[in-house]
Design a protein around this motif. Structure first.
Motif, short mmCIF file in Angstrom:
data_model
loop_
_atom_site.label_atom_id
_atom_site.label_comp_id
_atom_site.label_asym_id
_atom_site.label_seq_id
_atom_site.Cartn_x
_atom_site.Cartn_y
_atom_site.Cartn_z
N GLN A 47 -10.34 -18.71 -11.85
CA GLN A 47 -9.33 -18.61 -12.89
C GLN A 47 -8.40 -17.12 -12.39
O GLN A 47 -7.04 -17.60 -12.61
CB GLN A 47 -10.26 -17.74 -13.87
N PHE A 48 -8.84 -16.28 -11.68
CA PHE A 48 -8.14 -15.08 -11.10
C PHE A 48 -7.31 -15.41 -10.35
O PHE A 48 -6.28 -14.89 -10.13
CB PHE A 48 -9.78 -14.43 -11.30
N LEU A 49 -8.24 -16.31 -9.55
CA LEU A 49 -7.53 -16.93 -7.75
C LEU A 49 -5.92 -18.15 -8.09
O LEU A 49 -5.08 -16.82 -7.99
CB LEU A 49 -8.49 -17.79 -7.07
N LEU A 50 -6.39 -18.76 -9.12
CA LEU A 50 -5.24 -19.12 -9.97
C LEU A 50 -4.33 -18.33 -11.04
O LEU A 50 -2.71 -18.56 -9.87
CB LEU A 50 -5.19 -20.46 -10.21
N GLY A 51 -4.63 -17.77 -11.03
CA GLY A 51 -3.62 -16.86 -12.34
C GLY A 51 -3.37 -15.93 -11.38
O GLY A 51 -1.97 -15.29 -11.65
N PHE A 52 -3.86 -15.10 -10.04
CA PHE A 52 -3.20 -14.36 -9.42
C PHE A 52 -1.59 -15.25 -8.59
O PHE A 52 -0.57 -14.72 -8.42
CB PHE A 52 -3.82 -13.48 -8.02
N ALA A 53 -2.65 -15.83 -8.44
CA ALA A 53 -0.82 -17.53 -7.61
C ALA A 53 -0.17 -17.54 -8.77
O ALA A 53 1.42 -18.07 -7.81
CB ALA A 53 -1.79 -18.52 -7.44
N GLY A 54 -0.25 -17.60 -9.74
CA GLY A 54 0.69 -18.37 -10.20
C GLY A 54 1.76 -17.29 -11.13
O GLY A 54 2.96 -16.99 -11.23
N LEU A 55 1.19 -15.93 -11.40
CA LEU A 55 1.48 -14.42 -11.21
C LEU A 55 2.38 -14.23 -9.74
O LEU A 55 3.62 -13.48 -9.53
CB LEU A 55 0.53 -12.93 -11.15
N LEU A 56 1.88 -14.15 -8.71
CA LEU A 56 2.77 -14.56 -7.51
C LEU A 56 4.61 -15.19 -7.23
O LEU A 56 5.64 -14.78 -7.10
CB LEU A 56 1.95 -14.51 -6.82
N PHE A 57 4.11 -16.52 -8.20
CA PHE A 57 4.48 -17.71 -8.00
C PHE A 57 6.45 -16.78 -9.21
O PHE A 57 7.77 -16.75 -8.35
CB PHE A 57 4.23 -18.54 -7.95
N LYS A 223 -9.78 -28.97 -12.82
CA LYS A 223 -10.76 -28.95 -14.09
C LYS A 223 -10.96 -27.91 -15.18
O LYS A 223 -10.48 -28.26 -16.58
CB LYS A 223 -12.18 -29.44 -14.03
N TRP A 224 -10.84 -26.82 -14.46
CA TRP A 224 -11.26 -26.01 -15.70
C TRP A 224 -9.99 -24.92 -15.28
O TRP A 224 -9.62 -23.83 -16.19
CB TRP A 224 -11.88 -25.66 -15.95
N GLY A 225 -9.65 -24.18 -13.99
CA GLY A 225 -9.54 -22.75 -13.53
C GLY A 225 -7.99 -22.94 -13.88
O GLY A 225 -7.32 -21.72 -14.60
N ILE A 226 -6.98 -24.27 -14.59
CA ILE A 226 -5.88 -24.37 -14.40
C ILE A 226 -5.84 -23.78 -15.53
O ILE A 226 -4.97 -22.75 -16.49
CB ILE A 226 -4.74 -25.58 -14.27
N LEU A 227 -5.78 -24.20 -17.04
CA LEU A 227 -6.14 -23.96 -18.01
C LEU A 227 -6.57 -22.15 -18.46
O LEU A 227 -6.14 -22.19 -19.23
CB LEU A 227 -6.95 -24.77 -18.95
N LEU A 228 -8.00 -22.16 -17.92
CA LEU A 228 -8.64 -20.70 -17.98
C LEU A 228 -6.76 -19.27 -17.18
O LEU A 228 -7.12 -18.86 -18.11
CB LEU A 228 -9.66 -20.43 -17.66
N SER A 229 -6.81 -19.48 -16.40
CA SER A 229 -6.11 -19.05 -15.79
C SER A 229 -4.67 -19.29 -16.71
O SER A 229 -3.24 -17.57 -16.78
CB SER A 229 -5.68 -19.05 -14.05
#
Length: 309
Positions: A47-57, A223-229
């Motif tokens: 969740q947090f790694l993909l969330g950080f990547a999304g915010l960086l984008f 499976k879940w990381g994208i959704l949770l992030s």
């Protein structure tokens, strides 16, 4: 002019409600991930790694606009935000541990203990007793908690580990909200969110390093990381930052309490978690106490003061 103000208020209400709903559905998704065999370390780190990547984008997309706003920000501000973000990481970790041992409906109620914890923290820092209205609201929250968790009738069957993790999550969340809303307010919210989530990611990775090293199923990312992030780290700050300046803190906090019934209903629909009349009465009492606590004359606030909520 009256039509425009009315329309803006409706927009603000919608934004805040959607942000609270995003937070409200998280625990149910986490519970479903547990049912598929994923661990707390896998869920939180993805969740947090993909969330950080999304915010960086997002920061890269809007970099020209952001660079103008934060040109005077120093390294010290960034470090403070990263440090404050560690509390966000701990909140997710503790909260997800809690719903591992107790139903989602109980986990969200425990997390909402931040309502009275924030009042206590404010009292300690201001060295001033809270108003009678706030004291009444605290009592209402505590009674509502006892009812909604079945603490009175079924206390022997409640897993104390879930209670403990839930209280720790509420305490960590109280610290996170207090600190993140007083640090580097000169920065645009996308940049602030980026550093806060980085702090959370670093905290989770440091605490989960051993578990992740022994076992890590990378399929958790898609499976879940994208959704949770998306619903846990990207959308809520954006929606709250857009909505709270239009509603004001008092009304916004009241609307945000929709997170509780949303979380309970999602768990009931997707996980078939039972909820009885007594629990609903407790939830209504908690939400009513939050309303009581925040019904007061509104003061105009700047959008920048709300970034990071």
């Amino acid at each position: 002019m009256k039509f425009t103000m009315h329309r803006d208020l409706i927009k603000g209400i919608v934004f805040v409600a959607l942000g609270a709903t995003s937070y409200g559905i998280l625990a149910t998704f986490v519970k479903m991930a547990y049912q598929q065999g994923f661990t707390t370390a896998e869920v939180t780190s993805s969740q947090f790694l993909l969330g950080f990547a999304g915010l960086l984008f997002l920061n890269l997309i809007f970099r020209k606009k952001i660079s103008v706003s934060d040109k005077n920000a120093g390294r010290n501000s960034v470090l403070k935000l990263i440090l404050a973000g560690t509390s966000l990481g701990l909140t997710s970790l503790f909260y997800y541990y809690s719903v591992k041992y107790v139903p989602v409906s109980m986990g969200i109620v425990l997390l909402m203990q931040t309502t009275w914890m924030g009042i206590v923290l404010e009292m300690i820092l201001a060295r001033k007793l809270p108003s009678p209205g706030k004291i009444s609201a605290v009592i209402g929250v505590l009674i509502g908690t006892a009812l909604s968790t079945n603490l009175i009738t079924n206390w022997q069957s409640i897993d104390l580990r879930g209670i403990g993790w839930g209280i720790m999550a509420a305490l960590s969340y109280t610290i996170a909200v207090f600190s993140s809303n007083r640090i580097a307010l000169e920065l645009p919210f996308l940049r602030r969110s980026l550093w806060l989530i980085l702090g959370g990611a670093l905290m989770i990775l440091s605490l989960s390093f051993q578990d992740l090293g022994q076992k890590f199923d990378s399929t958790v990312f898609w499976k879940w990381g994208i959704l949770l992030s998306v619903f846990g780290t990207i959308l809520p700050p954006l929606l709250f930052t857009l909505g709270l300046p239009l509603t004001g803190i008092g009304l916004g906090t009241i609307i945000a309490s929709v997170e509780i019934p949303v979380s309970v209903l999602m768990a009931h629909i997707l996980l078939a978690e039972p909820i009885n009349t007594t629990q609903w009465l407790g939830i209504i009492l908690i939400v009513g106490s939050i309303v009581l606590m925040n019904v007061r004359p509104e003061r105009k606030i700047k959008a920048r003061e709300l970034s990071g909520l």
